[in-house]
Enzyme design. Sequence first.
Site, PDB file in Angstrom:
ATOM      1  N   GLU A  55       0.834  -1.202   0.000  1.00 53.10           N
ATOM      2  CA  GLU A  55       0.000   0.000   0.000  1.00 53.10           C
ATOM      3  C   GLU A  55       0.871   1.256   0.000  1.00 53.10           C
ATOM      4  O   GLU A  55       0.632   2.205  -0.755  1.00 53.10           O
ATOM      5  CB  GLU A  55      -0.917  -0.019   1.213  1.00 53.10           C
ATOM      6  CG  GLU A  55      -1.683   1.247   1.479  1.00 53.10           C
ATOM      7  CD  GLU A  55      -2.239   1.256   2.905  1.00 53.10           C
ATOM      8  OE1 GLU A  55      -1.658   1.942   3.766  1.00 53.10           O
ATOM      9  OE2 GLU A  55      -3.241   0.557   3.142  1.00 53.10           O
ATOM     10  N   ASP A 112      -5.680  -3.502  -2.257  1.00 48.31           N
ATOM     11  CA  ASP A 112      -5.622  -2.049  -2.458  1.00 48.31           C
ATOM     12  C   ASP A 112      -4.250  -1.608  -2.926  1.00 48.31           C
ATOM     13  O   ASP A 112      -4.125  -0.701  -3.752  1.00 48.31           O
ATOM     14  CB  ASP A 112      -6.054  -1.297  -1.202  1.00 48.31           C
ATOM     15  CG  ASP A 112      -5.170  -1.547   0.004  1.00 48.31           C
ATOM     16  OD1 ASP A 112      -4.505  -2.614   0.074  1.00 48.31           O
ATOM     17  OD2 ASP A 112      -5.157  -0.690   0.908  1.00 48.31           O
TER      18      ASP A 112
END
Length: 343
Positions: A55, A112
């Site tokens: 991330e 993500d």
Amino acid sequence: MDRRIVLQGLGASALAGVAPGAAEVADAWTMWKARFLRDDGRVVDAEQGGISHSEGQAYALLLAQAAGDRAAFGRIEEWTRAHLLVREDALMAWRWTPGAGVVGDDWHNATDGDLFRAWALLRARRDSGWEVAAGDVAAIVADLSVSCLWPDPRAGEELILRPGAEAFATDRRVLFNPSYIMPRALRELAEAAGNDRLMRAADHGETCLSELAARDMMPDWIDVTADGFAEPTGHDLRSAYDALRISLYLVWSGRRDHPAVRMAQARLAPDGAGGAIVVARDARGVPVAESDLPGYLALARLVACGEVNAPGRRSIEGPYYAAVLHMLAGVATREGASCASTQ
């Protein structure tokens, strides 16, 4: 509901010469690099023992692209390729630990991180004209589509974005992280790669967020089951730091009218003269933590149609997560997240 229309008029913008305060924006990026980015391209999360995670690398790629910093972008991508691309697919290992590297189950991906890396690479090639192989983006999109989407147990034709390729899922229950739904990134990647499954995941993701808002809950984690929402497998039921990103991503995607954003407007309102906001609630919705860190206050201003200033020294010198959210809120503001852009 098909939200392809949201893509219109939301083209990415470089920082230089676009908005007032460009010098402050450039200063913030310079400070952020000095604080969190090593010379070799590794992003350091000091609050988690100096680790690096997918991330963080992906967020930094996007920030470098938005700032027009080709050199930093190249270093971040080079380190990411050398240390996190250890899987047999095009997705990243989610965590790298100093002195150990990728150990144990750290080779599992976090969706993500892969979503934002693919989006940053797409933006770099499409909007900045930087040399990025189209095949790199296509490979990530293909593996997200195959490994990180799962039929909703309530309606098998609908697709849920899973938090990882190895995340818990059966035909009757699937783990879901609402803060992984970044509609604009999903839709732009779907358009670029001709992948309708990601478009469907964006559409259904927004629907799931609307359903959760109707229940007056916006959890960090939740299970979607054949019988509805249930306590998450392997996680506590709460609304905390993950959930803070939900409204940011929706506003960035031109969806300021979404019920989850309206919910955030109420829940992120400053509490009293001190100006702190609630950043964590328990399973019953009772506040358990407040903060006046500038990054979290910037999110509150963003959803409330207030002015989001470029991060200053107090923000950058604070914890990594709050600082990077402040930087992302600034990019969102410059890329069509104002109240006038409501669709």
